[in-house]
Design a protein around this motif. Structure first.
Motif, PDB file in Angstrom:
ATOM      1  N   GLU A 392      68.190  30.335  47.872  1.00 44.03           N
ATOM      2  CA  GLU A 392      68.874  30.572  46.565  1.00 44.03           C
ATOM      3  C   GLU A 392      70.466  30.345  46.838  1.00 44.03           C
ATOM      4  O   GLU A 392      71.035  30.011  46.182  1.00 44.03           O
ATOM      5  CB  GLU A 392      68.251  31.612  45.775  1.00 44.03           C
ATOM      6  CG  GLU A 392      69.125  31.962  44.464  1.00 44.03           C
ATOM      7  CD  GLU A 392      68.946  30.722  43.484  1.00 44.03           C
ATOM      8  OE1 GLU A 392      69.556  30.598  42.470  1.00 44.03           O
ATOM      9  OE2 GLU A 392      67.667  29.968  43.594  1.00 44.03           O
ATOM     10  N   ALA A 393      70.881  31.163  47.921  1.00 41.22           N
ATOM     11  CA  ALA A 393      72.045  31.286  48.322  1.00 41.22           C
ATOM     12  C   ALA A 393      72.602  30.084  48.523  1.00 41.22           C
ATOM     13  O   ALA A 393      73.724  29.584  48.237  1.00 41.22           O
ATOM     14  CB  ALA A 393      72.293  32.498  49.329  1.00 41.22           C
ATOM     15  N   THR A 396      73.112  27.733  45.516  1.00 43.41           N
ATOM     16  CA  THR A 396      74.034  28.265  44.692  1.00 43.41           C
ATOM     17  C   THR A 396      75.466  28.243  45.170  1.00 43.41           C
ATOM     18  O   THR A 396      76.512  28.524  44.495  1.00 43.41           O
ATOM     19  CB  THR A 396      73.714  29.404  43.795  1.00 43.41           C
ATOM     20  OG1 THR A 396      73.297  30.500  44.812  1.00 43.41           O
ATOM     21  CG2 THR A 396      72.540  29.101  43.123  1.00 43.41           C
ATOM     22  N   SER A 398      75.983  30.910  47.003  1.00 46.46           N
ATOM     23  CA  SER A 398      76.312  32.481  47.034  1.00 46.46           C
ATOM     24  C   SER A 398      76.346  32.908  48.427  1.00 46.46           C
ATOM     25  O   SER A 398      75.768  32.403  49.517  1.00 46.46           O
ATOM     26  CB  SER A 398      75.148  32.966  46.352  1.00 46.46           C
ATOM     27  OG  SER A 398      75.278  32.560  44.995  1.00 46.46           O
ATOM     28  N   SER A 399      76.918  34.429  48.614  1.00 46.79           N
ATOM     29  CA  SER A 399      76.626  34.960  49.741  1.00 46.79           C
ATOM     30  C   SER A 399      75.399  35.254  49.939  1.00 46.79           C
ATOM     31  O   SER A 399      74.576  35.886  48.844  1.00 46.79           O
ATOM     32  CB  SER A 399      77.623  36.202  49.823  1.00 46.79           C
ATOM     33  OG  SER A 399      78.936  35.922  49.622  1.00 46.79           O
ATOM     34  N   SER A 401      71.871  37.453  50.623  1.00 50.32           N
ATOM     35  CA  SER A 401      71.511  38.928  50.152  1.00 50.32           C
ATOM     36  C   SER A 401      71.768  39.924  51.117  1.00 50.32           C
ATOM     37  O   SER A 401      72.058  41.232  50.877  1.00 50.32           O
ATOM     38  CB  SER A 401      70.170  39.052  49.379  1.00 50.32           C
ATOM     39  OG  SER A 401      69.170  38.723  50.351  1.00 50.32           O
ATOM     40  N   ALA A 405      78.285  41.103  48.235  1.00 48.47           N
ATOM     41  CA  ALA A 405      78.148  40.005  47.240  1.00 48.47           C
ATOM     42  C   ALA A 405      79.620  39.362  47.077  1.00 48.47           C
ATOM     43  O   ALA A 405      80.295  39.608  45.725  1.00 48.47           O
ATOM     44  CB  ALA A 405      77.540  40.502  46.041  1.00 48.47           C
ATOM     45  N   GLU A 406      80.160  38.542  47.862  1.00 47.26           N
ATOM     46  CA  GLU A 406      81.624  38.044  47.603  1.00 47.26           C
ATOM     47  C   GLU A 406      81.518  36.394  46.837  1.00 47.26           C
ATOM     48  O   GLU A 406      82.448  36.436  46.247  1.00 47.26           O
ATOM     49  CB  GLU A 406      82.058  38.093  49.156  1.00 47.26           C
ATOM     50  CG  GLU A 406      82.533  39.495  49.780  1.00 47.26           C
ATOM     51  CD  GLU A 406      82.862  39.577  51.106  1.00 47.26           C
ATOM     52  OE1 GLU A 406      84.092  39.636  51.183  1.00 47.26           O
ATOM     53  OE2 GLU A 406      82.020  39.441  51.847  1.00 47.26           O
ATOM     54  N   HIS A 407      80.632  35.659  47.536  1.00 46.07           N
ATOM     55  CA  HIS A 407      80.280  34.394  46.724  1.00 46.07           C
ATOM     56  C   HIS A 407      81.715  33.500  46.545  1.00 46.07           C
ATOM     57  O   HIS A 407      81.736  32.968  45.538  1.00 46.07           O
ATOM     58  CB  HIS A 407      79.677  34.839  45.232  1.00 46.07           C
ATOM     59  CG  HIS A 407      78.790  35.620  45.058  1.00 46.07           C
ATOM     60  ND1 HIS A 407      77.533  35.546  46.005  1.00 46.07           N
ATOM     61  CD2 HIS A 407      78.584  36.700  44.454  1.00 46.07           C
ATOM     62  CE1 HIS A 407      76.794  36.497  45.712  1.00 46.07           C
ATOM     63  NE2 HIS A 407      77.185  37.292  44.788  1.00 46.07           N
ATOM     64  N   TYR A 408      82.502  33.581  47.766  1.00 45.99           N
ATOM     65  CA  TYR A 408      83.556  32.552  47.626  1.00 45.99           C
ATOM     66  C   TYR A 408      83.225  31.229  47.500  1.00 45.99           C
ATOM     67  O   TYR A 408      84.029  30.377  46.729  1.00 45.99           O
ATOM     68  CB  TYR A 408      84.131  32.672  48.983  1.00 45.99           C
ATOM     69  CG  TYR A 408      85.197  34.018  49.050  1.00 45.99           C
ATOM     70  CD1 TYR A 408      86.333  34.204  48.397  1.00 45.99           C
ATOM     71  CD2 TYR A 408      84.570  34.873  49.826  1.00 45.99           C
ATOM     72  CE1 TYR A 408      87.131  35.376  48.385  1.00 45.99           C
ATOM     73  CE2 TYR A 408      85.460  36.309  49.944  1.00 45.99           C
ATOM     74  CZ  TYR A 408      86.643  36.508  49.405  1.00 45.99           C
ATOM     75  OH  TYR A 408      87.071  37.581  49.140  1.00 45.99           O
ATOM     76  N   GLU A 409      81.832  30.779  47.849  1.00 47.55           N
ATOM     77  CA  GLU A 409      81.734  29.341  47.999  1.00 47.55           C
ATOM     78  C   GLU A 409      80.983  28.647  47.025  1.00 47.55           C
ATOM     79  O   GLU A 409      80.828  27.324  46.693  1.00 47.55           O
ATOM     80  CB  GLU A 409      81.116  29.070  49.078  1.00 47.55           C
ATOM     81  CG  GLU A 409      81.822  29.369  50.751  1.00 47.55           C
ATOM     82  CD  GLU A 409      80.758  29.117  51.642  1.00 47.55           C
ATOM     83  OE1 GLU A 409      80.747  28.192  52.436  1.00 47.55           O
ATOM     84  OE2 GLU A 409      79.954  30.268  52.156  1.00 47.55           O
ATOM     85  N   ARG A 410      80.926  29.259  45.760  1.00 41.97           N
ATOM     86  CA  ARG A 410      80.154  29.031  44.595  1.00 41.97           C
ATOM     87  C   ARG A 410      80.555  27.768  44.067  1.00 41.97           C
ATOM     88  O   ARG A 410      79.783  26.743  43.668  1.00 41.97           O
ATOM     89  CB  ARG A 410      79.869  29.868  43.634  1.00 41.97           C
ATOM     90  CG  ARG A 410      78.682  31.044  43.986  1.00 41.97           C
ATOM     91  CD  ARG A 410      78.498  32.003  42.979  1.00 41.97           C
ATOM     92  NE  ARG A 410      77.555  33.051  43.060  1.00 41.97           N
ATOM     93  CZ  ARG A 410      77.115  34.088  42.580  1.00 41.97           C
ATOM     94  NH1 ARG A 410      77.897  34.409  41.587  1.00 41.97           N
ATOM     95  NH2 ARG A 410      76.249  34.565  42.994  1.00 41.97           N
TER      96      ARG A 410
END
Length: 432
Positions: A392-393, A396, A398-399, A401, A405-410
């Protein structure tokens, strides 16, 4: 000296276990220590006798490592990738790998490819204004190294994914996995030929940097190593009077059990942790060190049961922190702490998942110190469960799990795409 139980056929008392983090940690520690001591006593031995067997075995390894270091020898085993590919790694080289529990693979990737990957990672982050948007360290652990940033919370760049799903990576991972006993008691604990592609970050340390390094620690878990049923079975020989049978390469019961949650946990089972060098690095420039003794976990697991440790203390091990190793409780082990040799871009570095490791501090770093973290995390129930979160990461951007939870690449359009996965990548992320 050897320890032989006097009452081999007497049933041993069961151990209490907590599959979730105990609400009262000091009380649970007191309970488990008392129960472990009682179980060892029921085998006809004392804790001191069992620990003495382990300590003698470890001391022999420490003495050999110390003598080799004094002779100027490289402590870390080194194997050429070409020998792994050809299946020509000698029996002596594999025996040394199993004793030391760590390895440098020379020429794992062509140097030009590794340097190109490093350049492409820079282009990847710069094209997405990473530095302009960087919010600072997302965790307290790697945030302590002091550079800005040193650990990039980037997971899905084309270079990282190309390396993870490459044939050359799969061959080395399978070779490392083959050092383990992965089938016993009628169970296949993991598939040594299939990796779960555990996603991790990159490190880029620039020339001239000052870094505080990382203190000596372990990553396989914390109090759950003593307090969960699966890990009690995994370390069964340390607590049932058969300590001579303890084997750090036995995967039995290690690939399905729970782990207490925390900001430093790894949900996956890794046979080896590892990284691939993206730059040349000299051995005195803030590099990785380990205690290169595969059996050392036995010492670490038994040490809290000795009388000089407070009853509500496991030598400093607690939840939501890394498992510490230090001179206070583990002085014998710390004598063996040994750094990697010089490495070139394209070499890879590996260490057993239970191994004490640290990163030396450095002032005025000479040259770049760049790596991408890629472990050996073979397919097993625990890793299959985590693969759903990793998949899932990936889909999407995402960072994962296990990480902040920084999610820079979304919203980064040039991250690695699902259509770029080869068969190995698809199997690792359980896609298709």
């Amino acid at each position: 000296m050897s320890a032989q139980p006097l009452l081999e056929t007497t049933p041993l008392p069961p151990l209490p276990y907590w599959e979730q983090t105990p609400a009262d940690l000091p009380d649970a520690i007191r309970q488990i220590k008392a129960a472990l001591r009682a179980r060892i006593a029921a085998s006809g031995l004392t804790v001191e006798e069992v620990f003495a067997v382990v300590e003698q075995r470890i001391k022999a390894e420490v003495d050999e490592i110390t003598a080799a270091r004094q002779r100027g020898e490289t402590i870390w085993p080194v194997i050429d990738y070409t020998d792994i590919e050809a299946g020509t790694v000698s029996a002596d080289a594999q025996a040394l790998l199993r004793r030391r529990g760590c390895l440098v693979v020379r020429g794992h990737f062509d140097r030009e490819q590794a340097v190109g990957w490093d350049r492409d990672i820079v282009n990847y982050v710069e094209s997405n204004a990473f530095f302009e948007n960087y919010r600072g360290p997302g965790d307290d652990f790697f945030g302590s190294v002091g550079s800005k940033p040193e650990i990039y919370p980037i997971y899905w760049s084309p270079p990282q994914m190309q390396a993870r799903q490459s044939d050359r990576m799969a061959r080395v991972q399978a070779f490392l996995n083959s050092q383990w006993t992965h089938e016993s008691e009628g169970v296949q604990w993991f598939d040594p030929t299939r990796d779960s592609m555990y996603p991790d970050r990159i490190r880029r340390r620039p020339p001239g940097a000052d870094s505080n390094g990382l203190g000596a620690h372990l990553d396989p878990g914390t109090l759950d190593l003593w307090m969960t049923e699966a890990y009690q079975k995994a370390f069964r020989h340390l607590f049932d009077g058969s300590v001579e049978q303890y084997d750090p390469w036995d995967a039995a019961y290690r690939t399905a059990g729970p782990q207490y949650p925390g900001t430093t946990m790894c949900s996956a089972f890794r046979t080896f942790q590892g990284w691939t060098a993206l730059s040349d690095m000299d051995h005195d420039q803030g590099v990785l060190h380990t205690v290169p003794i595969a059996d050392a976990m036995a010492y670490l697991m038994l040490r809290p049961l000795l009388a000089d440790v407070p009853e509500d203390d496991m030598c400093g091990v607690t939840v939501n922190q890394v498992f510490p190793a230090n001179d206070k409780w583990h002085p014998l082990l710390m004598q063996a702490l040994s750094g990697i040799p010089d490495v070139k871009a394209g070499d890879s570095v590996w260490w057993h998942c239970d191994m004490i490791h640290s990163v030396a501090p450095v002032k005025n770093q000479q040259g770049w110190g760049n790596v991408m973290y890629i472990p050996a995390a073979p397919w097993c129930p625990r890793n299959e469960q985590y693969s759903a979160a990793a998949r899932e990461a990936f889909l999407t951007g995402s960072s994962p799990s296990d990480f902040p939870a920084e999610h820079y690449e979304r919203n980064w359009e040039n991250r690695f795409k699902v259509e770029q996965l080869n068969a190995t990548g698809q199997r690792g992320l359980n896609i298709g």
